[in-house]
Scaffold this active site. Structure first.
Site, short mmCIF file in Angstrom:
data_model
loop_
_atom_site.label_atom_id
_atom_site.label_comp_id
_atom_site.label_asym_id
_atom_site.label_seq_id
_atom_site.Cartn_x
_atom_site.Cartn_y
_atom_site.Cartn_z
N LYS A 91 0.76 -1.12 -0.14
CA LYS A 91 -0.01 -0.10 -0.12
C LYS A 91 0.63 1.35 0.03
O LYS A 91 1.85 1.58 0.85
CB LYS A 91 -0.85 -0.16 1.43
CG LYS A 91 -2.06 -0.93 1.30
CD LYS A 91 -3.01 -0.54 2.25
CE LYS A 91 -4.19 -1.68 1.94
NZ LYS A 91 -3.94 -3.05 1.63
N ASP A 125 -1.46 -2.04 -4.31
CA ASP A 125 -2.89 -2.09 -3.89
C ASP A 125 -3.38 -0.48 -4.19
O ASP A 125 -2.68 0.35 -4.26
CB ASP A 125 -3.23 -2.41 -2.14
CG ASP A 125 -3.06 -3.64 -1.95
OD1 ASP A 125 -3.00 -4.71 -2.93
OD2 ASP A 125 -3.00 -3.99 -0.91
N ARG A 176 -5.01 -6.02 -11.24
CA ARG A 176 -5.83 -6.76 -10.14
C ARG A 176 -7.35 -6.08 -10.28
O ARG A 176 -7.21 -4.80 -10.16
CB ARG A 176 -5.67 -6.60 -8.93
CG ARG A 176 -6.76 -7.22 -7.75
CD ARG A 176 -6.44 -7.08 -6.56
NE ARG A 176 -5.10 -7.56 -5.82
CZ ARG A 176 -4.48 -7.32 -4.99
NH1 ARG A 176 -5.02 -5.89 -4.34
NH2 ARG A 176 -3.45 -7.76 -4.42
N GLY A 180 -13.49 -2.32 -5.04
CA GLY A 180 -13.37 -1.14 -4.23
C GLY A 180 -14.12 -0.98 -2.93
O GLY A 180 -15.21 -1.62 -3.09
N ARG A 280 -12.27 -3.15 8.08
CA ARG A 280 -12.77 -3.33 6.74
C ARG A 280 -13.41 -4.61 6.41
O ARG A 280 -14.46 -4.57 5.77
CB ARG A 280 -11.69 -2.84 5.74
CG ARG A 280 -11.53 -1.40 5.57
CD ARG A 280 -10.74 -0.96 4.41
NE ARG A 280 -9.66 -1.54 3.97
CZ ARG A 280 -8.31 -1.23 4.38
NH1 ARG A 280 -8.16 -0.39 5.10
NH2 ARG A 280 -7.42 -2.00 3.69
C1 FAD Z 1 -7.51 -10.21 -3.59
C2 FAD Z 1 -8.35 -9.01 -3.45
C3 FAD Z 1 -7.47 -7.79 -3.07
C4 FAD Z 1 -8.08 -6.64 -2.81
N1 FAD Z 1 -7.55 -5.61 -3.04
C5 FAD Z 1 -8.14 -4.23 -3.04
C6 FAD Z 1 -7.49 -2.91 -3.32
O1 FAD Z 1 -6.49 -3.02 -3.46
N2 FAD Z 1 -8.45 -1.98 -3.16
C7 FAD Z 1 -9.64 -1.88 -2.80
O2 FAD Z 1 -10.36 -0.68 -2.67
N3 FAD Z 1 -10.24 -3.21 -2.63
C8 FAD Z 1 -9.57 -4.39 -2.53
N4 FAD Z 1 -10.39 -5.34 -2.35
C9 FAD Z 1 -11.50 -5.60 -1.99
C10 FAD Z 1 -12.73 -5.38 -2.80
O3 FAD Z 1 -12.54 -4.03 -3.53
C11 FAD Z 1 -13.90 -5.59 -2.33
O4 FAD Z 1 -14.26 -4.56 -1.36
C12 FAD Z 1 -14.16 -7.11 -1.54
O5 FAD Z 1 -13.73 -7.87 -2.50
C13 FAD Z 1 -15.62 -7.17 -1.61
O6 FAD Z 1 -16.46 -7.34 -2.95
P1 FAD Z 1 -16.76 -8.68 -3.75
O7 FAD Z 1 -16.32 -8.29 -5.02
O8 FAD Z 1 -16.23 -9.86 -3.05
O9 FAD Z 1 -18.36 -8.67 -3.67
P2 FAD Z 1 -19.25 -8.52 -2.41
O10 FAD Z 1 -20.55 -8.52 -3.01
O11 FAD Z 1 -18.82 -7.60 -1.34
O12 FAD Z 1 -19.18 -9.85 -1.74
C14 FAD Z 1 -19.62 -11.12 -2.34
C15 FAD Z 1 -19.90 -12.29 -1.44
O13 FAD Z 1 -18.70 -12.40 -0.64
C16 FAD Z 1 -18.96 -12.84 0.61
N5 FAD Z 1 -17.95 -11.96 1.35
C17 FAD Z 1 -17.53 -10.64 1.03
N6 FAD Z 1 -16.76 -10.00 1.83
C18 FAD Z 1 -16.74 -11.09 3.03
C19 FAD Z 1 -16.40 -10.86 4.39
N7 FAD Z 1 -15.49 -9.98 4.81
N8 FAD Z 1 -16.69 -12.00 5.13
C20 FAD Z 1 -17.38 -13.04 4.62
N9 FAD Z 1 -18.02 -13.20 3.67
C21 FAD Z 1 -17.62 -11.96 2.73
C22 FAD Z 1 -20.31 -12.73 0.81
O14 FAD Z 1 -21.11 -13.97 0.73
C23 FAD Z 1 -20.71 -11.57 -0.08
O15 FAD Z 1 -22.16 -11.78 -0.48
C24 FAD Z 1 -9.65 -6.45 -2.73
C25 FAD Z 1 -10.42 -7.82 -2.95
C26 FAD Z 1 -9.43 -9.05 -3.13
C27 FAD Z 1 -10.47 -10.30 -3.33
#
Ligand code: FAD
Length: 308
Positions: A91, A125, A176, A180, A280
């Site tokens: 980061k 990131d 990646r 967000g 978060r």
């Molecule tokens: C490898 C990786 C790197 C990332 N890097 C960044 C970055 O550099 N900058 C940034 O802004 N964001 C980053 N993110 C976070 C990303 O932006 C999302 O906020 C996060 O992935 C949740 O979005 P989603 O696509 O999984 O969908 P969502 O709709 O949020 O989640 C889908 C489903 O996943 C499950 N789920 C999601 N989160 C959780 C949790 N915490 N605990 C349990 N179950 C959960 C639930 O079943 C949910 O319904 C990263 C995510 C990943 C996977």
């Protein structure tokens, strides 16, 4: 998210740290590098790759930023010595971005060069939108200096992302793509769930069209399916893309992706600055209310769930 969950999410910063720590354990490898390596070893044994993140967003001095950068030397050494299949995520605020761009630039370049010496790769990131311009600019500067072992993150919720994909196209960036996570104003980001999904699919299509290697970072079932569809449509080989997930989130689905033959990378954070990251993750967890309630209950009733 249900009403109770939303209420708990907004009250989460008031939850005592020990409770946050306990219920966020699944998202963090631990405080020490040995913890991270142990977790990566287990992931590798299960056919998953990893990316190690040294937690340190709350730094306030150049010395602290340098300390984080130097921690990555230890990470690269450990990865090499133990033969782990892992790259690293950094980061820029942890490397000092808020103390001055040149501080972050120096620490980033050092880390990327350190990775290059060991045949490793650094993912930058993406943080909140106050960092987007500097992050993209620093990425470009490094690439134009000939450093190719570095990748970027793009956030589908940002309205600017398709334009960013276009302006980065000459670099064929390794990206990646995620939704967000930060709270952004409506003028900068889509807030509507379906609009974010649609933007994700558009961005992924544009990146694959441009020949980028993409880490499809999501746990969203619909996006996982769309990702797999686009991968098929672009006739990508296994080595030409990967899925990415966070440690502790949907591990069974992660296993299924591996069984289905996709490459999968798990984001493995470790370090003593675990609190902001944990908040978060918990704020995103649809079962947050249940976890808090069960943890609070188990403290009130010693011996519940076998814990004392
Ligand atoms: C490898 C990786 C790197 C990332 N890097 C960044 C970055 O550099 N900058 C940034 O802004 N964001 C980053 N993110 C976070 C990303 O932006 C999302 O906020 C996060 O992935 C949740 O979005 P989603 O696509 O999984 O969908 P969502 O709709 O949020 O989640 C889908 C489903 O996943 C499950 N789920 C999601 N989160 C959780 C949790 N915490 N605990 C349990 N179950 C959960 C639930 O079943 C949910 O319904 C990263 C995510 C990943 C996977």
């Amino acid at each position: 998210m249900a009403l109770l969950d939303r209420a708990i999410v907004s009250a989460l910063p008031a939850v005592p740290k020990p409770i946050v720590r306990r219920i966020s354990q699944r998202y963090i490898a631990g405080e020490r590098i040995e913890d991270a390596c142990r977790v990566v070893e287990e992931l590798n044994a299960a056919g998953k790759m990893a990316t190690i993140d040294v937690l340190g967003e709350e730094i306030t001095t150049p010395e602290e930023a340098r300390h984080i950068a130097y921690s990555y030397d230890d990470v690269f050494r450990a990865i090499g010595e133990q033969g782990l299949d892992s790259n690293v995520s950094v980061k820029l605020t942890g490397l000092g971005l808020k103390l001055g761009r040149s501080v972050a630039r120096q620490n980033l370049e050092r880390t990327v060069r350190g990775a290059a010496e060991r045949g490793n790769f650094v993912r930058i990131d993406m943080e909140d939108s106050s960092c987007t311009e500097d992050t993209l600019a620093l990425y470009r500067e490094l690439r134009e200096e000939g450093l190719d072992n570095v990748g970027i993150v793009l956030q589908a919720y940002l309205r600017r992302t398709l334009d960013d994909i276009e302006s980065l196209a000459d670099l064929t960036p390794n990206v990646r793509l995620c939704k967000g996570i930060y709270v952004e104003p409506l003028k900068a980001a889509y807030h509507d769930f379906d609009q974010v999904r649609a933007s994700f699919v558009r961005a992924l299509g544009a990146l694959l069209e441009g020949g980028s290697y993409v880490g499809i970072a999501t746990h969203d079932e619909w996006l996982l399916q769309e990702g797999a569809r686009l991968v098929r449509e672009h006739r990508l080989e296994r080595e030409q893309y990967e899925f990415q997930m966070l440690l502790g989130v949907r591990p069974e689905r992660a296993d299924e992706l591996v069984v289905a033959g996709h490459r999968l990378r798990i984001y493995v954070p470790y370090g003593d600055e675990w609190y902001a990251y944990s908040l978060r993750r918990l704020q995103e967890n649809p079962k947050i209310a249940g976890y808090i309630a069960s943890d609070t209950l188990s403290r009130l009733i010693p011996g519940r769930n076998g814990r004392r």
